[in-house]
Motif scaffolding. Structure first.
Motif, short mmCIF file in Angstrom:
data_model
loop_
_atom_site.label_atom_id
_atom_site.label_comp_id
_atom_site.label_asym_id
_atom_site.label_seq_id
_atom_site.Cartn_x
_atom_site.Cartn_y
_atom_site.Cartn_z
N ILE A 205 0.78 -1.27 0.07
CA ILE A 205 -0.14 0.26 -0.28
C ILE A 205 0.87 1.27 -0.09
O ILE A 205 0.79 2.08 -0.74
CB ILE A 205 -0.87 0.12 1.14
CG1 ILE A 205 -1.91 -1.41 1.38
CG2 ILE A 205 -1.93 1.26 1.18
CD1 ILE A 205 -2.43 -1.80 0.22
N ASN B 83 -7.43 -3.03 11.29
CA ASN B 83 -7.71 -1.97 10.45
C ASN B 83 -7.91 -0.80 11.58
O ASN B 83 -8.29 -1.48 12.99
CB ASN B 83 -8.72 -1.97 9.50
CG ASN B 83 -9.97 -2.52 10.54
OD1 ASN B 83 -10.35 -3.58 10.67
ND2 ASN B 83 -11.04 -1.53 11.07
N SER B 84 -7.81 0.34 11.37
CA SER B 84 -8.32 1.33 12.26
C SER B 84 -9.81 1.62 12.26
O SER B 84 -10.52 1.23 11.46
CB SER B 84 -7.35 2.55 12.10
OG SER B 84 -8.14 3.48 11.27
N ILE B 85 -10.27 2.27 13.35
CA ILE B 85 -11.65 2.63 13.54
C ILE B 85 -11.59 3.99 14.16
O ILE B 85 -10.80 4.72 14.42
CB ILE B 85 -12.52 1.39 14.51
CG1 ILE B 85 -11.72 1.74 15.90
CG2 ILE B 85 -12.52 0.26 13.96
CD1 ILE B 85 -12.33 0.95 16.81
N SER C 5 -11.59 10.36 12.09
CA SER C 5 -10.81 10.63 10.84
C SER C 5 -9.63 11.32 11.20
O SER C 5 -8.91 11.15 10.42
CB SER C 5 -11.68 11.54 9.97
OG SER C 5 -12.06 12.59 10.63
N ALA D 218 -5.64 9.84 11.15
CA ALA D 218 -4.48 9.95 10.22
C ALA D 218 -3.47 11.01 10.72
O ALA D 218 -2.24 10.72 10.56
CB ALA D 218 -5.17 10.64 8.95
N ASN E 39 -9.05 -4.99 6.66
CA ASN E 39 -8.86 -4.00 5.15
C ASN E 39 -8.11 -2.92 5.53
O ASN E 39 -7.82 -2.62 6.88
CB ASN E 39 -10.22 -3.74 4.76
CG ASN E 39 -10.95 -2.74 5.97
OD1 ASN E 39 -10.41 -1.56 5.92
ND2 ASN E 39 -11.83 -3.04 6.83
N VAL E 40 -7.73 -2.31 4.54
CA VAL E 40 -6.56 -1.36 4.65
C VAL E 40 -7.72 0.07 4.81
O VAL E 40 -8.07 0.40 3.73
CB VAL E 40 -5.51 -0.89 3.94
CG1 VAL E 40 -4.69 0.05 4.33
CG2 VAL E 40 -4.69 -2.29 3.78
N ILE F 244 -8.96 3.90 5.03
CA ILE F 244 -8.58 5.19 4.56
C ILE F 244 -7.52 6.14 5.55
O ILE F 244 -6.63 6.73 5.26
CB ILE F 244 -9.57 5.96 4.21
CG1 ILE F 244 -10.29 5.19 2.69
CG2 ILE F 244 -9.24 7.65 3.73
CD1 ILE F 244 -11.36 5.97 2.17
N THR F 245 -8.11 5.84 6.97
CA THR F 245 -7.24 6.62 7.83
C THR F 245 -5.77 6.03 8.17
O THR F 245 -4.81 7.00 8.10
CB THR F 245 -7.88 6.33 9.31
OG1 THR F 245 -9.02 7.22 9.01
CG2 THR F 245 -7.17 7.03 10.57
N ALA G 155 -4.20 4.37 5.67
CA ALA G 155 -3.52 4.27 4.47
C ALA G 155 -3.00 5.91 4.26
O ALA G 155 -1.88 6.13 3.67
CB ALA G 155 -4.50 4.10 3.36
N SER G 156 -4.05 6.81 4.57
CA SER G 156 -3.58 8.30 4.30
C SER G 156 -2.47 8.62 5.46
O SER G 156 -1.35 9.44 5.00
CB SER G 156 -4.65 9.13 4.40
OG SER G 156 -5.47 8.90 5.60
N ALA H 95 0.76 7.03 4.27
CA ALA H 95 1.30 7.62 3.05
C ALA H 95 2.22 8.91 3.15
O ALA H 95 3.10 9.10 2.90
CB ALA H 95 0.18 8.04 2.31
#
Lengths: 149, 386
Positions: free
Chosen positions: A12, A62-64, A67, A70, A91-92, A94-95, A97-98, A101
């Motif tokens: 990712i 995964n995170s929960i 928002s 991140a 699952n990866v 969005i929090t 992954a961003s 990144a």
């Protein structure tokens, strides 16, 4: 004596990192559960209170939640207490992954089959805290090693 | 994920460092969610504003972004740490850094709404419009009730979408993924907004999918209860949408009965009583403000009471005389901020508070280390007014 295991993963965020394994079977709310100054998990609901994220390879579903998690990941990196790498097993989100990144933290995903391989490896090799993981997302591989038993 | 030539240019830095950082974020999310392409969005709502949550590193990040970043779509902003026009007794350093964060967002073109309920203060786009909402409660409500489309975005992904006008086409943005594969079957009498919040918290914690069905809730659920339901889901999980529906034969089911409700309440209710009453997490809208006003009937609170609301809701309620009336009842109003994670309520000042918000309860306990007595609005007014 030396044990090694190689598990394929999906890249990712690119990079290579090594650290001791920190395994959580429960999701993490980075904003509510992590101290960004110390890197400590500060609540019991994740199942590994008093653990520290610094320098670890964090394996979690995964995170929960918030928002803003991140930014928590980014703060951990800025404060030099971030995990060296992360692996999501459900699952990866969005929090995560961003956050990874923008923080240049290598991030990978493993599916249920690979996760079972990882858990079986831990069962065979013993205490997870003694295990060292190398996450190479560019190669798409995770190497697990226990230095000695 | 396929990028157009123009998007490739943005990623490589031709349009500046902020745009490049934004595309790096979007590409990572594209990889994570198996997106084939980026799609345009028409509205971004950005979180990560409160200095209490993003700290010095967040401020530094925003300083860098604001050097050459500009938003490409209408972008609204989540609450900050305090009321801009009613400065609290926080350290000068906190106040200055909070204002610097606000200035950074304004510099890149964000509208300074300082609200976690943007859908109550800005016009809702037409049905099916792609937006990018970071605030978790707003994202869930947008998908479930407002008929607009977003993934459960992060602070950084929504900012990246604001800076590029785009978001990866994945998950809830694709129509086929907006049908629930699992259902929560409610077996309780949902009597008030707190009950809906508890159901939401249970749902988020239990359902690991992006979309869930919720069966057996009223067709006439009021906005406060819907906001509580969405905030509960957003707090405890990764689910970004609920669909109110009748039970289906073909879908996996999870029952939510009295036992599940009590267990959820026991997890979040950490005190029998509190020193302060708070309303607003998510912030209070005009309808809820009117409801509090009506139920108060001129009575006075027996404990200090803070209501968190957007500035625009405060101004409208002021015109209607509601603010003056509630101030006479002992209410203090705080605009631009939210109960959740406010620096105005922490363990230095309070051991415990009373609120009807499960979201406030979770973050007060975990982040601010303040215990919470959870009660419905009606119970609070019945128990703490004369």
């Amino acid at each position: 004596m030396r044990f090694d295991l190689e598990i394929k993963c999906k890249k990712i965020v690119g990079g290579r990192a090594t650290g001791k394994l920190l395994l959580s079977k429960k999701p993490i709310n980075f904003l509510g559960m992590v101290n960004t100054r110390s890197g400590e998990i500060t609540t019991t609901s994740s199942g590994f209170e008093r653990q520290n994220l610094k320098g670890k390879i964090l394996v979690f579903p995964n995170s929960i939640g918030s928002s803003v998690g991140a930014y928590t990941i980014y703060s951990l990196k800025s404060n030099s207490v971030a995990p060296n790498g992360m692996i999501c097993t459900n699952n990866v989100d969005i929090t995560t992954a961003s956050g990874c990144a923008i923080s240049n933290i290598p991030l990978a995903f493993i599916d249920n089959q690979r996760y079972d391989d990882l858990v079986n490896c831990i069962r065979i090799l013993g205490e997870p805290k003694e295990m060292e993981i190398t996450l190479d997302t560019e190669e798409g591989k995770i190497f697990i090693e226990r230095k000695s038993i | 994920m396929h990028l157009t030539r123009d998007e490739e240019k943005g990623l490589s830095g031709e349009y500046g460092e902020a745009t490049s950082a934004a595309y790096r974020i979007l590409v990572a999310i594209g990889e994570a969610t198996d997106a084939e392409k980026l799609v345009p969005i028409k509205w971004a709502h950005v979180s990560g504003v409160n200095y209490n949550t993003i700290g010095d590193s967040g401020l530094e990040f925003l300083r860098e972004i604001s050097k050459d970043g500009k938003v490409r779509v209408n972008t609204s902003l989540n609450p900050m740490g305090f009321d801009r026009e009613n400065l609290p007794e926080l350290s000068p350093e906190f106040i200055e850094k909070q204002f610097e964060i606000a200035r950074a967002y304004e510099k890149i073109g964000v509208t300074p709404t300082f609200s976690c309920i943007p859908y109550e203060i800005l016009p809702i786009p037409e049905d099916g419009t792609q937006v990018s909402f970071a605030e978790s409660s707003a994202a869930v409500l947008a998908n479930s009730h407002l008929n607009i489309i977003t993934n459960k975005e992060s602070a950084l992904s929504a900012l990246a979408s604001a800076l590029t006008g785009k978001s990866p086409y994945s998950d809830l943005r694709i129509n086929e993924n907006r049908s629930p594969m699992v259902e929560i079957v409610n077996e309780t009498d949902l009597e008030n907004e707190l009950d809906y919040g508890l159901l939401g918290y249970f749902t988020g914690k239990t359902i690991q999918k992006s979309c869930t069905g919720i069966c057996n809730i009223s067709d006439n659920t009021d906005m406060w209860s819907l906001k509580s339901l969405a905030a509960g889901i957003g707090t405890s999980g990764s689910c970004g949408m609920f669909q109110h529906k009748k039970p289906s034969k073909f879908t996996e089911k999870v029952n939510y009965g009295k036992k599940e409700m009590n267990e959820t309440r026991d997890e979040l209710n950490t005190s029998e009583d509190g020193q302060l009453i708070t309303f607003g997490s998510p912030q209070i809208g005009f309808e809820e403000m009117s409801k509090i006003h009506t139920l108060m009937e001129g009575k006075k609170f027996t404990k200090p009471c803070k209501i968190f609301c957007p500035k625009s809701v405060f101004c409208k309620a002021k015109q209607y005389g509601i603010i003056d009336s509630l101030q006479r009842s002992g209410v203090e109003f705080i605009s631009d901020a939210c109960t959740c994670l406010t620096p105005l309520i922490d363990k230095k000042n309070y051991d415990s508070i009373i609120t009807n918000s499960v979201k406030a309860s979770y973050y007060m306990k975990t982040s601010n280390k303040v215990s919470v007595a959870l009660m419905s609005l009606k119970s609070i007014i019945k128990g703490y007014t004369v």
